[in-house]
Design a protein around this motif. Structure first.
Motif, PDB file in Angstrom:
ATOM      1  N   GLU A 265     -88.121  -8.156 -85.397  1.00 13.06           N
ATOM      2  CA  GLU A 265     -88.361  -6.834 -85.960  1.00 13.06           C
ATOM      3  C   GLU A 265     -89.376  -6.026 -85.165  1.00 13.06           C
ATOM      4  O   GLU A 265     -89.547  -4.827 -85.402  1.00 13.06           O
ATOM      5  N   GLN A 266     -90.077  -6.650 -84.217  1.00  8.35           N
ATOM      6  CA  GLN A 266     -91.113  -5.944 -83.453  1.00  8.35           C
ATOM      7  C   GLN A 266     -90.773  -5.786 -81.980  1.00  8.35           C
ATOM      8  O   GLN A 266     -91.428  -5.008 -81.276  1.00  8.35           O
ATOM      9  N   ALA A 267     -89.798  -6.501 -81.501  1.00  3.72           N
ATOM     10  CA  ALA A 267     -89.471  -6.463 -80.067  1.00  3.72           C
ATOM     11  C   ALA A 267     -88.718  -5.176 -79.736  1.00  3.72           C
ATOM     12  O   ALA A 267     -87.527  -5.047 -80.026  1.00  3.72           O
ATOM     13  N   THR A 268     -89.390  -4.221 -79.125  1.00  5.07           N
ATOM     14  CA  THR A 268     -88.790  -2.943 -78.751  1.00  5.07           C
ATOM     15  C   THR A 268     -89.293  -2.532 -77.365  1.00  5.07           C
ATOM     16  O   THR A 268     -90.358  -2.997 -76.921  1.00  5.07           O
ATOM     17  N   PRO A 269     -88.574  -1.654 -76.668  1.00  2.57           N
ATOM     18  CA  PRO A 269     -89.020  -1.195 -75.348  1.00  2.57           C
ATOM     19  C   PRO A 269     -90.358  -0.465 -75.378  1.00  2.57           C
ATOM     20  O   PRO A 269     -90.990  -0.314 -74.321  1.00  2.57           O
ATOM     21  N   GLU A 270     -90.796   0.007 -76.547  1.00  2.00           N
ATOM     22  CA  GLU A 270     -92.077   0.694 -76.632  1.00  2.00           C
ATOM     23  C   GLU A 270     -93.249  -0.245 -76.351  1.00  2.00           C
ATOM     24  O   GLU A 270     -94.376   0.207 -76.136  1.00  2.00           O
ATOM     25  N   ARG A 271     -92.997  -1.545 -76.323  1.00  2.00           N
ATOM     26  CA  ARG A 271     -94.072  -2.512 -76.113  1.00  2.00           C
ATOM     27  C   ARG A 271     -94.376  -2.762 -74.634  1.00  2.00           C
ATOM     28  O   ARG A 271     -95.276  -3.541 -74.319  1.00  2.00           O
ATOM     29  N   TYR A 272     -93.637  -2.108 -73.724  1.00  2.00           N
ATOM     30  CA  TYR A 272     -93.906  -2.313 -72.304  1.00  2.00           C
ATOM     31  C   TYR A 272     -93.558  -1.050 -71.536  1.00  2.00           C
ATOM     32  O   TYR A 272     -92.884  -0.141 -72.032  1.00  2.00           O
ATOM     33  N   ASP A 273     -94.031  -1.004 -70.302  1.00  2.00           N
ATOM     34  CA  ASP A 273     -93.798   0.122 -69.393  1.00  2.00           C
ATOM     35  C   ASP A 273     -92.708  -0.300 -68.407  1.00  2.00           C
ATOM     36  O   ASP A 273     -92.900  -1.229 -67.614  1.00  2.00           O
ATOM     37  N   ARG A 274     -91.572   0.372 -68.448  1.00  2.00           N
ATOM     38  CA  ARG A 274     -90.474  -0.015 -67.562  1.00  2.00           C
ATOM     39  C   ARG A 274     -90.866   0.073 -66.096  1.00  2.00           C
ATOM     40  O   ARG A 274     -90.414  -0.736 -65.275  1.00  2.00           O
ATOM     41  N   ASP A 275     -91.694   1.043 -65.729  1.00  2.00           N
ATOM     42  CA  ASP A 275     -92.123   1.153 -64.334  1.00  2.00           C
ATOM     43  C   ASP A 275     -92.889  -0.094 -63.904  1.00  2.00           C
ATOM     44  O   ASP A 275     -92.712  -0.592 -62.781  1.00  2.00           O
ATOM     45  N   GLU A 276     -93.744  -0.608 -64.789  1.00  2.00           N
ATOM     46  CA  GLU A 276     -94.499  -1.818 -64.461  1.00  2.00           C
ATOM     47  C   GLU A 276     -93.566  -3.016 -64.338  1.00  2.00           C
ATOM     48  O   GLU A 276     -93.725  -3.857 -63.444  1.00  2.00           O
ATOM     49  N   VAL A 277     -92.573  -3.099 -65.212  1.00  2.00           N
ATOM     50  CA  VAL A 277     -91.622  -4.213 -65.142  1.00  2.00           C
ATOM     51  C   VAL A 277     -90.870  -4.168 -63.816  1.00  2.00           C
ATOM     52  O   VAL A 277     -90.702  -5.201 -63.148  1.00  2.00           O
ATOM     53  N   VAL A 278     -90.425  -2.999 -63.413  1.00  2.00           N
ATOM     54  CA  VAL A 278     -89.710  -2.862 -62.143  1.00  2.00           C
ATOM     55  C   VAL A 278     -90.597  -3.293 -60.982  1.00  2.00           C
ATOM     56  O   VAL A 278     -90.156  -4.007 -60.066  1.00  2.00           O
ATOM     57  N   ARG A 279     -91.870  -2.893 -61.014  1.00  2.00           N
ATOM     58  CA  ARG A 279     -92.807  -3.271 -59.946  1.00  2.00           C
ATOM     59  C   ARG A 279     -92.911  -4.789 -59.819  1.00  2.00           C
ATOM     60  O   ARG A 279     -92.932  -5.334 -58.703  1.00  2.00           O
ATOM     61  N   VAL A 280     -92.931  -5.491 -60.951  1.00  2.00           N
ATOM     62  CA  VAL A 280     -93.088  -6.946 -60.936  1.00  2.00           C
ATOM     63  C   VAL A 280     -91.784  -7.652 -60.583  1.00  2.00           C
ATOM     64  O   VAL A 280     -91.770  -8.606 -59.793  1.00  2.00           O
ATOM     65  N   VAL A 281     -90.673  -7.196 -61.155  1.00  2.00           N
ATOM     66  CA  VAL A 281     -89.415  -7.944 -61.085  1.00  2.00           C
ATOM     67  C   VAL A 281     -88.615  -7.640 -59.820  1.00  2.00           C
ATOM     68  O   VAL A 281     -87.991  -8.542 -59.237  1.00  2.00           O
ATOM     69  N   LEU A 282     -88.620  -6.397 -59.380  1.00  2.00           N
ATOM     70  CA  LEU A 282     -87.731  -5.995 -58.286  1.00  2.00           C
ATOM     71  C   LEU A 282     -87.894  -6.842 -57.024  1.00  2.00           C
ATOM     72  O   LEU A 282     -86.883  -7.208 -56.405  1.00  2.00           O
ATOM     73  N   PRO A 283     -89.112  -7.186 -56.599  1.00  2.00           N
ATOM     74  CA  PRO A 283     -89.217  -8.023 -55.390  1.00  2.00           C
ATOM     75  C   PRO A 283     -88.506  -9.372 -55.519  1.00  2.00           C
ATOM     76  O   PRO A 283     -87.942  -9.877 -54.537  1.00  2.00           O
TER      77      PRO A 283
END
Length: 339
Positions: A61-79
């Motif tokens: 009930e709490q897991a939503t995209p508002e809990r993280y910054d997509r730009d930060e996720v891309v920075r970490v995951v893309l490499p």
């Protein structure tokens, strides 16, 4: 032992046929939905069938995209995705379920920037005591739950137009409880309507057998079902029995420390004549929502850099390797109603 680029080309070339993972055009034959649209299964190439980009364990009930910054996720995951691509991976199945961090918008952006085929899922996850299961799923019937998944397959997820390429469910150890049995039946209904494969996080061998029994009752062949985390059940005879029924065994959670163990598992299946029922992946990543900087990220390169060379040294041929990392995933996940 690590694989150099020249060594890997001998396997990657057989898989991809010299084609880029982002080739577009009409190849004919079956297609599968990626987060950037349908693609011919002929260009899936080297496949990682079970990985994660982002996971949020806070609860359904709490897991939503508002809990993280997509730009930060891309920075970490893309490499990490680009590294997998450089090593020869063409396709990655992203197995994070709804209400646990599934984010098709994020995945589409990562697919565009990494030039990998990324494939997301529909389904619900009742493992971990049901913490990640939405409350409505406890009340709804098998038919109502299946209708939700069928709608995503036909029309896309949450208005994005992005469609799932497989069904992901999760159940705890057997015997299956009422909710677990309901999800398996819903997956069977959704499979019959869409042809999507059922990838099942499975607590143990008893839960695996319970699921196969339900699929049999529902008129769905075992070849539509993938036993995720099969390596966690130490009963190797059960592995063979499940494979003989036509189901898929997935050995995941691969890490550098487990290379010798996984070589033994693969050799045992080869000796049993069941190499054509095997999938291997890392069950790795991922950006941990709620942890600083996304926490520790496990990369997606161990299979290529360490396990493939070790399997070759143990006597597996290029034919064996292309079956495991290319042909088997393509056969397991190509949409088709299996009765």
């Amino acid at each position: 032992m690590t694989m150099n680029r020249r060594d890997w080309i001998s396997t990657a070339g057989l898989l991809a046929g010299g084609m880029s993972a982002r080739v577009v055009g009409d190849f004919g034959g079956p297609t599968i939905e990626t987060v950037t649209g349908p693609k011919s299964t002929k260009i899936l190439g080297f496949v990682l069938p079970h990985e994660h980009v982002l996971v949020d364990f806070i609860g359904a009930e709490q897991a939503t995209p508002e809990r993280y910054d997509r730009d930060e996720v891309v920075r970490v995951v893309l490499p990490h995705l680009r590294r997998a691509r450089e090593l020869g991976v063409a396709t990655l199945f992203e197995c994070t379920p709804a209400h646990l961090g599934r984010d098709p918008i994020l995945l589409r952006r990562l697919a565009d920037e990494s030039r990998l085929n990324l494939i997301t899922n529909t389904g619900f996850y009742a493992a971990n005591g049901g913490k990640h299961l939405p409350e409505h799923a406890r009340r709804e019937s098998v038919e109502q739950i299946a209708a939700r998944w069928i709608a995503e397959a036909n029309h896309g997820i949450d208005g994005t137009g992005i469609k799932p390429g497989f069904i992901k469910i999760g159940v705890d150890a057997g015997p299956l409880d009422e909710v677990g049995r309901k999800l398996v039946r819903a997956a069977a209904h959704a499979h019959r309507a869409t042809g999507l494969a059922i990838a099942a996080h499975t607590g143990d061998g008893r839960a695996a057998l319970d699921q196969l029994a339900i699929l049999d009752e529902e008129g769905v062949d075992a070849s539509a079902w993938i036993w995720l985390h099969a390596q966690n059940d130490g009963n190797r005879e059960l592995h063979r029995r499940v494979a003989e029924r036509g189901a898929w065994l997935e050995f995941d959670d691969l890490s550098p420390e487990r290379i010798d163990e996984y070589v033994r598992l693969v050799i045992e299946l080869k000796d049993a004549g069941r190499l054509n029922q095997l999938l291997i992946s890392h069950d790795a990543g991922w950006f941990h929502v709620g942890e600083a900087g996304g926490g520790v990220f496990r990369p997606f390169d161990t299979l290529i850099a360490l396990l493939v060379p070790a399997l070759r040294q143990a006597g597996l041929s290029n034919r064996d390797l292309t079956r495991i990392v290319g042909e088997n995933p393509r056969a397991a996940f190509t949409p088709a109603v299996r009765r």
